[in-house]
Design a protein around this motif. Structure first.
Motif, PDB file in Angstrom:
ATOM      1  N   LEU A 167     -19.516   9.729  55.505  1.00 58.27           N
ATOM      2  CA  LEU A 167     -18.848  10.358  54.429  1.00 58.27           C
ATOM      3  C   LEU A 167     -19.518   9.691  53.230  1.00 58.27           C
ATOM      4  CD1 LEU A 167     -15.232  10.527  55.011  1.00 58.27           C
ATOM      5  CD2 LEU A 167     -16.749  12.385  54.967  1.00 58.27           C
ATOM      6  N   ASP A 168     -19.710  10.398  52.074  1.00 63.24           N
ATOM      7  CA  ASP A 168     -20.369   9.868  50.986  1.00 63.24           C
ATOM      8  C   ASP A 168     -19.312   9.791  49.792  1.00 63.24           C
ATOM      9  OD1 ASP A 168     -21.377   9.485  48.589  1.00 63.24           O
ATOM     10  OD2 ASP A 168     -22.634  11.169  48.435  1.00 63.24           O
ATOM     11  N   GLU A 169     -18.792   8.379  49.859  1.00 64.94           N
ATOM     12  CA  GLU A 169     -17.666   8.013  49.267  1.00 64.94           C
ATOM     13  C   GLU A 169     -17.600   8.161  47.682  1.00 64.94           C
ATOM     14  OE1 GLU A 169     -14.852   6.807  50.332  1.00 64.94           O
ATOM     15  OE2 GLU A 169     -15.520   6.646  52.703  1.00 64.94           O
ATOM     16  N   SER A 170     -18.836   8.297  47.118  1.00 64.42           N
ATOM     17  CA  SER A 170     -18.992   8.653  45.782  1.00 64.42           C
ATOM     18  C   SER A 170     -18.472  10.185  45.429  1.00 64.42           C
ATOM     19  CB  SER A 170     -20.461   8.467  45.238  1.00 64.42           C
ATOM     20  OG  SER A 170     -21.174   9.409  45.840  1.00 64.42           O
ATOM     21  N   ALA A 171     -18.483  10.799  46.357  1.00 60.94           N
ATOM     22  CA  ALA A 171     -17.831  12.215  45.941  1.00 60.94           C
ATOM     23  C   ALA A 171     -16.276  12.138  45.729  1.00 60.94           C
ATOM     24  CB  ALA A 171     -18.032  13.234  47.146  1.00 60.94           C
ATOM     25  N   PHE A 172     -15.627  11.031  46.009  1.00 60.48           N
ATOM     26  CA  PHE A 172     -14.186  10.991  45.971  1.00 60.48           C
ATOM     27  C   PHE A 172     -14.006  10.231  44.691  1.00 60.48           C
ATOM     28  CE2 PHE A 172     -14.595  10.870  50.842  1.00 60.48           C
ATOM     29  CZ  PHE A 172     -14.602  12.181  50.847  1.00 60.48           C
ATOM     30  N   ASP A 173     -14.892   9.426  44.193  1.00 69.07           N
ATOM     31  CA  ASP A 173     -14.832   8.709  42.850  1.00 69.07           C
ATOM     32  C   ASP A 173     -14.797   9.390  41.496  1.00 69.07           C
ATOM     33  OD1 ASP A 173     -14.575   6.534  41.185  1.00 69.07           O
ATOM     34  OD2 ASP A 173     -16.202   5.492  42.097  1.00 69.07           O
ATOM     35  N   LYS A 174     -13.740   9.484  40.901  1.00 72.30           N
ATOM     36  CA  LYS A 174     -13.700  10.278  39.581  1.00 72.30           C
ATOM     37  C   LYS A 174     -14.627   9.664  38.667  1.00 72.30           C
ATOM     38  CE  LYS A 174      -9.305  12.230  40.478  1.00 72.30           C
ATOM     39  NZ  LYS A 174      -7.821  12.471  39.759  1.00 72.30           N
ATOM     40  N   GLU A 175     -15.009   8.408  38.555  1.00 73.74           N
ATOM     41  CA  GLU A 175     -15.638   7.814  37.658  1.00 73.74           C
ATOM     42  C   GLU A 175     -17.183   7.630  38.139  1.00 73.74           C
ATOM     43  OE1 GLU A 175     -14.430   6.199  35.000  1.00 73.74           O
ATOM     44  OE2 GLU A 175     -12.286   6.943  35.849  1.00 73.74           O
ATOM     45  N   HIS A 176     -17.559   8.175  39.247  1.00 72.44           N
ATOM     46  CA  HIS A 176     -18.856   8.068  39.560  1.00 72.44           C
ATOM     47  C   HIS A 176     -19.715   9.320  39.003  1.00 72.44           C
ATOM     48  CE1 HIS A 176     -22.458   8.003  42.528  1.00 72.44           C
ATOM     49  NE2 HIS A 176     -21.993   6.895  42.738  1.00 72.44           N
ATOM     50  N   PRO A 177     -20.866   9.279  38.672  1.00 71.91           N
ATOM     51  CA  PRO A 177     -21.861  10.363  38.205  1.00 71.91           C
ATOM     52  C   PRO A 177     -21.791  11.559  39.049  1.00 71.91           C
ATOM     53  CG  PRO A 177     -22.890   8.218  37.979  1.00 71.91           C
ATOM     54  CD  PRO A 177     -21.692   8.018  38.796  1.00 71.91           C
ATOM     55  N   TYR A 178     -21.590  11.343  40.411  1.00 71.19           N
ATOM     56  CA  TYR A 178     -21.632  12.454  41.427  1.00 71.19           C
ATOM     57  C   TYR A 178     -20.387  12.671  42.034  1.00 71.19           C
ATOM     58  CZ  TYR A 178     -26.566  11.538  40.581  1.00 71.19           C
ATOM     59  OH  TYR A 178     -27.854  11.134  39.992  1.00 71.19           O
ATOM     60  N   TYR A 179     -19.319  12.559  41.229  1.00 70.16           N
ATOM     61  CA  TYR A 179     -18.087  13.041  41.709  1.00 70.16           C
ATOM     62  C   TYR A 179     -17.873  14.399  41.858  1.00 70.16           C
ATOM     63  CZ  TYR A 179     -12.933  14.211  41.417  1.00 70.16           C
ATOM     64  OH  TYR A 179     -11.763  14.712  41.602  1.00 70.16           O
ATOM     65  N   ASP A 180     -17.324  15.016  43.075  1.00 69.40           N
ATOM     66  CA  ASP A 180     -17.107  16.392  43.392  1.00 69.40           C
ATOM     67  C   ASP A 180     -15.507  16.637  43.676  1.00 69.40           C
ATOM     68  OD1 ASP A 180     -17.093  19.152  44.134  1.00 69.40           O
ATOM     69  OD2 ASP A 180     -18.668  18.769  45.726  1.00 69.40           O
ATOM     70  N   GLU A 181     -14.911  17.392  42.770  1.00 69.68           N
ATOM     71  CA  GLU A 181     -13.443  17.568  42.889  1.00 69.68           C
ATOM     72  C   GLU A 181     -13.361  18.477  44.036  1.00 69.68           C
ATOM     73  OE1 GLU A 181     -13.171  21.299  39.716  1.00 69.68           O
ATOM     74  OE2 GLU A 181     -12.143  19.313  39.377  1.00 69.68           O
ATOM     75  N   LYS A 182     -14.184  19.204  44.572  1.00 69.76           N
ATOM     76  CA  LYS A 182     -14.091  19.934  45.661  1.00 69.76           C
ATOM     77  C   LYS A 182     -14.261  19.556  46.953  1.00 69.76           C
ATOM     78  CE  LYS A 182     -15.509  24.305  43.144  1.00 69.76           C
ATOM     79  NZ  LYS A 182     -16.529  25.396  43.081  1.00 69.76           N
ATOM     80  N   SER A 183     -14.635  18.353  46.878  1.00 68.09           N
ATOM     81  CA  SER A 183     -14.808  17.466  48.165  1.00 68.09           C
ATOM     82  C   SER A 183     -13.651  16.654  48.379  1.00 68.09           C
ATOM     83  CB  SER A 183     -16.268  16.795  48.090  1.00 68.09           C
ATOM     84  OG  SER A 183     -16.270  16.052  49.412  1.00 68.09           O
ATOM     85  N   THR A 184     -12.933  16.669  49.369  1.00 71.35           N
ATOM     86  CA  THR A 184     -11.662  16.032  49.713  1.00 71.35           C
ATOM     87  C   THR A 184     -11.688  15.017  50.926  1.00 71.35           C
ATOM     88  OG1 THR A 184     -10.354  17.580  50.613  1.00 71.35           O
ATOM     89  CG2 THR A 184     -10.188  17.627  48.358  1.00 71.35           C
ATOM     90  N   ARG A 185     -10.676  14.362  50.950  1.00 68.22           N
ATOM     91  CA  ARG A 185     -10.984  13.464  52.320  1.00 68.22           C
ATOM     92  C   ARG A 185     -10.360  14.388  53.523  1.00 68.22           C
ATOM     93  NH1 ARG A 185     -12.412   8.507  51.921  1.00 68.22           N
ATOM     94  NH2 ARG A 185     -12.077   7.417  50.080  1.00 68.22           N
ATOM     95  N   ASP A 186      -9.558  15.494  53.215  1.00 67.91           N
ATOM     96  CA  ASP A 186      -9.332  16.347  54.672  1.00 67.91           C
ATOM     97  C   ASP A 186     -10.299  17.234  54.656  1.00 67.91           C
ATOM     98  OD1 ASP A 186      -6.781  15.110  54.545  1.00 67.91           O
ATOM     99  OD2 ASP A 186      -6.015  16.473  53.051  1.00 67.91           O
ATOM    100  N   ARG A 187     -11.249  17.674  53.541  1.00 64.11           N
ATOM    101  CA  ARG A 187     -12.383  18.708  53.856  1.00 64.11           C
ATOM    102  C   ARG A 187     -13.509  18.102  52.988  1.00 64.11           C
ATOM    103  NH1 ARG A 187     -10.366  24.636  53.142  1.00 64.11           N
ATOM    104  NH2 ARG A 187     -12.564  24.965  53.887  1.00 64.11           N
ATOM    105  N   PRO A 188     -13.977  17.057  53.618  1.00 70.65           N
ATOM    106  CA  PRO A 188     -15.360  16.473  52.757  1.00 70.65           C
ATOM    107  C   PRO A 188     -16.548  17.428  52.927  1.00 70.65           C
ATOM    108  CG  PRO A 188     -14.937  15.422  54.996  1.00 70.65           C
ATOM    109  CD  PRO A 188     -13.760  16.403  54.768  1.00 70.65           C
ATOM    110  N   LYS A 189     -17.290  17.449  52.060  1.00 72.80           N
ATOM    111  CA  LYS A 189     -18.453  18.157  51.930  1.00 72.80           C
ATOM    112  C   LYS A 189     -19.984  17.525  52.041  1.00 72.80           C
ATOM    113  CE  LYS A 189     -18.754  21.458  48.854  1.00 72.80           C
ATOM    114  NZ  LYS A 189     -18.895  22.139  47.511  1.00 72.80           N
ATOM    115  N   TRP A 190     -19.842  16.409  51.481  1.00 71.23           N
ATOM    116  CA  TRP A 190     -20.971  15.455  51.368  1.00 71.23           C
ATOM    117  C   TRP A 190     -21.124  14.214  52.253  1.00 71.23           C
ATOM    118  CZ3 TRP A 190     -23.675  18.885  49.268  1.00 71.23           C
ATOM    119  CH2 TRP A 190     -23.022  19.872  48.232  1.00 71.23           C
TER     120      TRP A 190
END
Length: 307
Positions: free
Chosen positions: A216-239
């Motif tokens: 899992l790309d943890e940066s996708a869940f971090d709202k402060e990260h430059p590459y945050y993705d609100e559509k990627s969740t821990r239940d349905r990760p995309k990246w």
């Protein structure tokens, strides 16, 4: 007299039915004999005619319908390629017999055909080696070596940064589905080119190895990260990420312009994925492309500087 007349009438009445019955039987017998004679004549004419068991019904005049004959084997139709080859060989033989000066020309054609055959076999062998599960796969992965601030953070990452890392580096921030799928296909032990992009002189600067397969790309869940993705969740990760380690830095960069020079029609890099899909940050590299690009550097495949 009256009595005698009645007896005569009675006798005639008795004779008439008998005569009628006899005539009926005679007529029936005659008809039966005529039928037998006619049947016998027909049988004789039929038996005297020759019988052809393989003959087939004739098509009516003017009909184009093709009649298939039973019991007759059809000749095997040769392919066009076989016919052309046979015809060419026969023509070549006839020409060399009549004009010996043309023998050398046909010999040259045969040599060229043999060379093409060897080339096809070599290409098939390369394809088999490319698909071999025992061989590593090869990739190209892009990162930005120059500073660029996103959400207050610098997203730059160069091959020198990778060289300084004390542990395997997570290759995060990939937000393209095709690039992500390539990362999911990576296996431990695969090799990758490190490519500097979005800079003054883009190109391949070195190599690295895949140490850990995708997670899992943890940066996708971090709202402060430059590459945050609100559509990627821990239940349905995309990246996802893969972890890489530095292997070597080339003495000279293999620039994008140099790669493009060999990507022209017929060139060895003609089908290189990163040159066909320039915005793809993670792309496939064939074994032939991998080996050829190393010849463009001043570093051998084992990392030894060339003189």
């Amino acid at each position: 007299m009256k009595a005698t007349g009645r007896k005569r009438q009675a006798s005639q009445a008795e004779v008439e039915p008998e005569e009628a019955s006899r005539r009926t039987r005679s007529k029936a017998t005659e008809e039966a004999n005529h039928y037998k004679r006619r049947t016998r004549s027909t049988d004789q004419s039929t038996s005297s005619a020759p019988v052809n068991k393989t003959s087939s019904p004739q098509a009516p005049p003017g009909s184009k319908k093709k009649i298939v004959k039973k019991g007759i084997a059809r000749p095997v139709k040769k392919s066009a390629k076989s016919s052309i080859t046979t015809s060419s060989a026969q023509n070549a033989k006839a020409a060399t017999e009549t004009d010996p000066r043309r023998a050398s020309a046909f010999s040259e054609v045969a040599i060229l055909n043999g060379a093409n055959h060897d080339h096809d076999e070599a290409s098939n062998k390369d394809d088999e080696e490319e698909d071999s599960p025992d061989r590593p796969s090869y990739w190209l992965m892009k990162a930005e070596p120059d500073s660029r601030i996103e959400k207050g953070k610098d997203v730059k990452f160069s091959i020198d940064d990778l060289k300084k890392a004390v542990e395997p580096e997570a290759w995060d921030g990939v937000r393209n589905a095709a690039a992500r799928n390539n990362m999911r296909s990576m296996l431990k032990g695969d090799m990758a080119f490190f490519y500097h992009s979005n800079c003054k002189i883009p190109g391949i600067v070195g190599t690295m190895e895949i140490i850990r397969e995708h997670s899992l790309d943890e940066s996708a869940f971090d709202k402060e990260h430059p590459y945050y993705d609100e559509k990627s969740t821990r239940d349905r990760p995309k990246w996802c990420v893969v972890h890489v380690e530095y292997r070597r830095k080339f003495n000279d960069i293999v620039t994008l312009k140099e790669l493009q020079r060999f990507a022209r029609p017929g060139g060895v890099l003609e089908n290189m994925q990163t040159l066909k899909m320039s915005r793809l940050s993670v792309s496939k590299v064939s074994k032939k492309e991998w080996d050829f690009i190393h010849t463009l550097t001043n570093t051998d495949l084992d990392g030894t500087p060339t003189p």
